[in-house]
Design a protein around this motif. Structure first.
Motif, PDB file in Angstrom:
ATOM      1  N   PHE A 133       0.838  -1.195   0.000  1.00 19.90           N
ATOM      2  CA  PHE A 133       0.000   0.000   0.000  1.00 19.90           C
ATOM      3  C   PHE A 133       0.873   1.245   0.000  1.00 19.90           C
ATOM      4  O   PHE A 133       2.067   1.204   0.289  1.00 19.90           O
ATOM      5  CB  PHE A 133      -0.962   0.023   1.191  1.00 19.90           C
ATOM      6  N   TYR A 134       0.251   2.363  -0.326  1.00 18.58           N
ATOM      7  CA  TYR A 134       0.912   3.663  -0.352  1.00 18.58           C
ATOM      8  C   TYR A 134       0.283   4.560   0.698  1.00 18.58           C
ATOM      9  O   TYR A 134      -0.934   4.589   0.856  1.00 18.58           O
ATOM     10  CB  TYR A 134       0.765   4.315  -1.730  1.00 18.58           C
ATOM     11  N   CYS A 135       1.119   5.284   1.429  1.00 24.03           N
ATOM     12  CA  CYS A 135       0.642   6.229   2.433  1.00 24.03           C
ATOM     13  C   CYS A 135       0.921   7.646   1.952  1.00 24.03           C
ATOM     14  O   CYS A 135       2.093   8.051   1.868  1.00 24.03           O
ATOM     15  CB  CYS A 135       1.343   5.977   3.774  1.00 24.03           C
ATOM     16  N   PRO A 136      -0.112   8.422   1.629  1.00 25.48           N
ATOM     17  CA  PRO A 136       0.111   9.792   1.151  1.00 25.48           C
ATOM     18  C   PRO A 136       0.748  10.695   2.207  1.00 25.48           C
ATOM     19  O   PRO A 136       1.454  11.641   1.850  1.00 25.48           O
ATOM     20  CB  PRO A 136      -1.300  10.276   0.796  1.00 25.48           C
ATOM     21  N   ALA A 137       0.492  10.413   3.481  1.00 25.88           N
ATOM     22  CA  ALA A 137       0.963  11.309   4.541  1.00 25.88           C
ATOM     23  C   ALA A 137       2.480  11.341   4.654  1.00 25.88           C
ATOM     24  O   ALA A 137       3.058  12.369   5.028  1.00 25.88           O
ATOM     25  CB  ALA A 137       0.346  10.903   5.879  1.00 25.88           C
ATOM     26  N   ASP A 138       3.150  10.222   4.362  1.00 28.74           N
ATOM     27  CA  ASP A 138       4.614  10.224   4.385  1.00 28.74           C
ATOM     28  C   ASP A 138       5.221   9.968   3.008  1.00 28.74           C
ATOM     29  O   ASP A 138       6.439   9.906   2.852  1.00 28.74           O
ATOM     30  CB  ASP A 138       5.160   9.221   5.406  1.00 28.74           C
ATOM     31  N   GLN A 139       4.344   9.796   2.007  1.00 25.09           N
ATOM     32  CA  GLN A 139       4.762   9.575   0.623  1.00 25.09           C
ATOM     33  C   GLN A 139       5.721   8.393   0.507  1.00 25.09           C
ATOM     34  O   GLN A 139       6.786   8.469  -0.107  1.00 25.09           O
ATOM     35  CB  GLN A 139       5.370  10.853   0.031  1.00 25.09           C
ATOM     36  N   LYS A 140       5.280   7.276   1.108  1.00 27.68           N
ATOM     37  CA  LYS A 140       6.064   6.046   1.060  1.00 27.68           C
ATOM     38  C   LYS A 140       5.189   4.876   0.617  1.00 27.68           C
ATOM     39  O   LYS A 140       4.003   4.818   0.953  1.00 27.68           O
ATOM     40  CB  LYS A 140       6.676   5.731   2.428  1.00 27.68           C
ATOM     41  N   VAL A 141       5.800   3.970  -0.123  1.00 27.53           N
ATOM     42  CA  VAL A 141       5.179   2.705  -0.501  1.00 27.53           C
ATOM     43  C   VAL A 141       5.657   1.651   0.482  1.00 27.53           C
ATOM     44  O   VAL A 141       6.847   1.578   0.786  1.00 27.53           O
ATOM     45  CB  VAL A 141       5.574   2.291  -1.939  1.00 27.53           C
ATOM     46  N   TYR A 142       4.727   0.845   0.998  1.00 28.78           N
ATOM     47  CA  TYR A 142       5.058  -0.196   1.976  1.00 28.78           C
ATOM     48  C   TYR A 142       4.821  -1.563   1.363  1.00 28.78           C
ATOM     49  O   TYR A 142       3.773  -1.829   0.784  1.00 28.78           O
ATOM     50  CB  TYR A 142       4.218  -0.013   3.241  1.00 28.78           C
ATOM     51  N   LEU A 143       5.811  -2.433   1.527  1.00 24.57           N
ATOM     52  CA  LEU A 143       5.759  -3.741   0.878  1.00 24.57           C
ATOM     53  C   LEU A 143       6.386  -4.814   1.748  1.00 24.57           C
ATOM     54  O   LEU A 143       7.552  -4.718   2.123  1.00 24.57           O
ATOM     55  CB  LEU A 143       6.501  -3.686  -0.466  1.00 24.57           C
ATOM     56  N   ASP A 144       5.594  -5.821   2.109  1.00 24.33           N
ATOM     57  CA  ASP A 144       6.113  -7.068   2.657  1.00 24.33           C
ATOM     58  C   ASP A 144       6.242  -8.010   1.471  1.00 24.33           C
ATOM     59  O   ASP A 144       5.239  -8.400   0.872  1.00 24.33           O
ATOM     60  CB  ASP A 144       5.158  -7.637   3.706  1.00 24.33           C
ATOM     61  N   MET A 145       7.462  -8.383   1.127  1.00 26.79           N
ATOM     62  CA  MET A 145       7.667  -9.135  -0.107  1.00 26.79           C
ATOM     63  C   MET A 145       7.113 -10.548  -0.050  1.00 26.79           C
ATOM     64  O   MET A 145       7.048 -11.230  -1.080  1.00 26.79           O
ATOM     65  CB  MET A 145       9.140  -9.139  -0.487  1.00 26.79           C
ATOM     66  N   ASN A 146       6.665 -10.988   1.112  1.00 26.83           N
ATOM     67  CA  ASN A 146       5.938 -12.261   1.173  1.00 26.83           C
ATOM     68  C   ASN A 146       4.647 -12.188   0.357  1.00 26.83           C
ATOM     69  O   ASN A 146       4.096 -13.218  -0.029  1.00 26.83           O
ATOM     70  CB  ASN A 146       5.617 -12.632   2.618  1.00 26.83           C
ATOM     71  N   PHE A 147       4.174 -10.953   0.111  1.00 24.07           N
ATOM     72  CA  PHE A 147       2.970 -10.796  -0.704  1.00 24.07           C
ATOM     73  C   PHE A 147       3.176 -11.359  -2.099  1.00 24.07           C
ATOM     74  O   PHE A 147       2.220 -11.840  -2.724  1.00 24.07           O
ATOM     75  CB  PHE A 147       2.565  -9.325  -0.801  1.00 24.07           C
ATOM     76  N   PHE A 148       4.384 -11.305  -2.598  1.00 22.80           N
ATOM     77  CA  PHE A 148       4.632 -11.825  -3.936  1.00 22.80           C
ATOM     78  C   PHE A 148       4.349 -13.322  -4.015  1.00 22.80           C
ATOM     79  O   PHE A 148       3.924 -13.830  -5.056  1.00 22.80           O
ATOM     80  CB  PHE A 148       6.069 -11.533  -4.358  1.00 22.80           C
ATOM     81  N   ASP A 149       4.598 -14.041  -2.915  1.00 26.29           N
ATOM     82  CA  ASP A 149       4.249 -15.466  -2.877  1.00 26.29           C
ATOM     83  C   ASP A 149       2.733 -15.643  -2.921  1.00 26.29           C
ATOM     84  O   ASP A 149       2.214 -16.536  -3.593  1.00 26.29           O
ATOM     85  CB  ASP A 149       4.823 -16.130  -1.617  1.00 26.29           C
ATOM     86  N   THR A 150       2.021 -14.780  -2.173  1.00 25.64           N
ATOM     87  CA  THR A 150       0.556 -14.815  -2.210  1.00 25.64           C
ATOM     88  C   THR A 150       0.050 -14.517  -3.610  1.00 25.64           C
ATOM     89  O   THR A 150      -0.868 -15.180  -4.121  1.00 25.64           O
ATOM     90  CB  THR A 150      -0.026 -13.790  -1.214  1.00 25.64           C
ATOM     91  N   LEU A 151       0.638 -13.521  -4.245  1.00 25.76           N
ATOM     92  CA  LEU A 151       0.235 -13.138  -5.595  1.00 25.76           C
ATOM     93  C   LEU A 151       0.386 -14.311  -6.554  1.00 25.76           C
ATOM     94  O   LEU A 151      -0.484 -14.568  -7.390  1.00 25.76           O
ATOM     95  CB  LEU A 151       1.093 -11.962  -6.059  1.00 25.76           C
ATOM     96  N   SER A 152       1.473 -15.049  -6.402  1.00 25.38           N
ATOM     97  CA  SER A 152       1.750 -16.150  -7.313  1.00 25.38           C
ATOM     98  C   SER A 152       0.947 -17.400  -6.983  1.00 25.38           C
ATOM     99  O   SER A 152       0.262 -17.964  -7.849  1.00 25.38           O
ATOM    100  CB  SER A 152       3.249 -16.469  -7.288  1.00 25.38           C
ATOM    101  N   ARG A 153       0.981 -17.827  -5.723  1.00 26.62           N
ATOM    102  CA  ARG A 153       0.435 -19.130  -5.354  1.00 26.62           C
ATOM    103  C   ARG A 153      -1.065 -19.095  -5.076  1.00 26.62           C
ATOM    104  O   ARG A 153      -1.802 -19.991  -5.479  1.00 26.62           O
ATOM    105  CB  ARG A 153       1.176 -19.667  -4.133  1.00 26.62           C
ATOM    106  N   GLN A 154      -1.529 -18.067  -4.364  1.00 25.86           N
ATOM    107  CA  GLN A 154      -2.936 -18.029  -3.980  1.00 25.86           C
ATOM    108  C   GLN A 154      -3.796 -17.281  -4.986  1.00 25.86           C
ATOM    109  O   GLN A 154      -4.947 -17.644  -5.211  1.00 25.86           O
ATOM    110  CB  GLN A 154      -3.069 -17.395  -2.589  1.00 25.86           C
TER     111      GLN A 154
END
Length: 291
Positions: A133-154
């Motif tokens: 997700f992206y937070c406009p208040a600090d202008q940062k993108v947050y990423l737990d790279m375990n999500f990529f496994d979810t994206l692929s497998r699930q």
């Protein structure tokens, strides 16, 4: 996707050394949020969103977990996953620097924060269960790279370009912040109905998809780094995380009025709009009569 050897961004913060989380529920403001709440939040938010923290906070009764700030550091040498996202982030910087320069403006690149479990943000406490997700208040993108496994497998969306699309979509939300779109939409939210709020969210998300397409356009022109099947990989990811696809998978019922990100077909269409045109003006989802 031939990304090895390309420039890596310096705008990456690695907080993974102090990551927390784990267990069947997530502590939130002294309360536990179970997987059912997370599923509801994901359905309400979609998969790639600006800030799912609001949804989680409402469902969990408000408040935020106590999370210790982890000192920012650079990803370790030899971390292939971090090198990949750093390279993709660098390519978004190059692409949007060009777009803003052509428009006689200056682009300010976002930071990308890698974390595990939970992490503090200016929008509240981020959790890995929320996805990227992206937070406009600090202008940062947050990423737990375990999500990529979810994206692929699930979710059934494998491939490096599908992962790059994730990063580019979130950077698209940053572009919306720089252009003032986020502030305008946020200013409207308190004055409209829930259904109208959902419709605004859909247009925001489809525009971020279109901006991801602009990145693909510009980066391919500059690097010629895409292989056969890469665009199809991104199109597959867009299809898998459309609101209709997620609702059908989770409940078997599709409710268009509750969409917050757009249907699979809409997400694919707007990504391709950005890819084919490379134009910010062509990504004006708010003026489009048909999405």
């Amino acid at each position: 996707m031939r990304w090895e050897g390309e420039r890596q961004s310096e705008n990456v913060e690695d907080r993974r050394a102090g990551g927390g989380g784990g267990g069947g529920g997530f502590g939130f403001g002294g309360r536990s949020i179970g997987i059912g709440t997370i599923v509801i939040a994901l359905l309400a938010w979609g998969v790639f969103g600006i800030n799912p923290l609001t949804t989680i906070g409402v469902l969990g009764g408000g408040g935020a977990p106590q999370v210790q700030q982890v000192p920012a550091q650079k990803p370790p040498a030899g971390d292939q996953g971090a090198a990949f996202v750093s390279t993709v982030l660098a390519s978004t910087e190059d692409a949007w620097n060009q777009v803003f320069r052509d428009g006689r403006a200056q682009y300010r690149a976002p930071k990308l924060v890698l974390f595990r479990g939970v992490t503090p943000t200016a929008c509240g406490t981020g959790q890995s269960a929320m996805g990227p997700f992206y937070c406009p208040a600090d202008q940062k993108v947050y990423l737990d790279m375990n999500f990529f496994d979810t994206l692929s497998r699930q979710l059934g969306a494998p491939g490096e370009f599908a992962r790059a699309y994730v990063v580019a979509h979130e950077v698209g939300h940053h572009v919306q912040t720089l252009l003032g779109t986020t502030a305008k939409v946020d200013g409207m939210r308190g004055r409209v109905s829930e259904r109208e709020n959902n419709a605004l969210s859909v247009r925001m998300e489809l525009q971020a998809d279109c901006y991801a397409g602009i990145w693909a356009n510009k980066s391919q022109q500059a690097k010629n780094w895409l292989d056969q099947g890469d665009i199809e990989s991104a199109m597959n990811a867009a299809a898998r995380i459309g609101d209709d696809a997620l609702q059908r998978q989770q409940t078997g019922v599709v409710r268009p009025d509750s969409f917050t990100h757009g249907s699979s077909a809409q997400r694919q269409r707007w990504f391709m709009q950005g890819l084919k045109t490379g134009s910010v003006q062509a990504c004006d989802t708010f003026s489009a009569q048909a999405l």
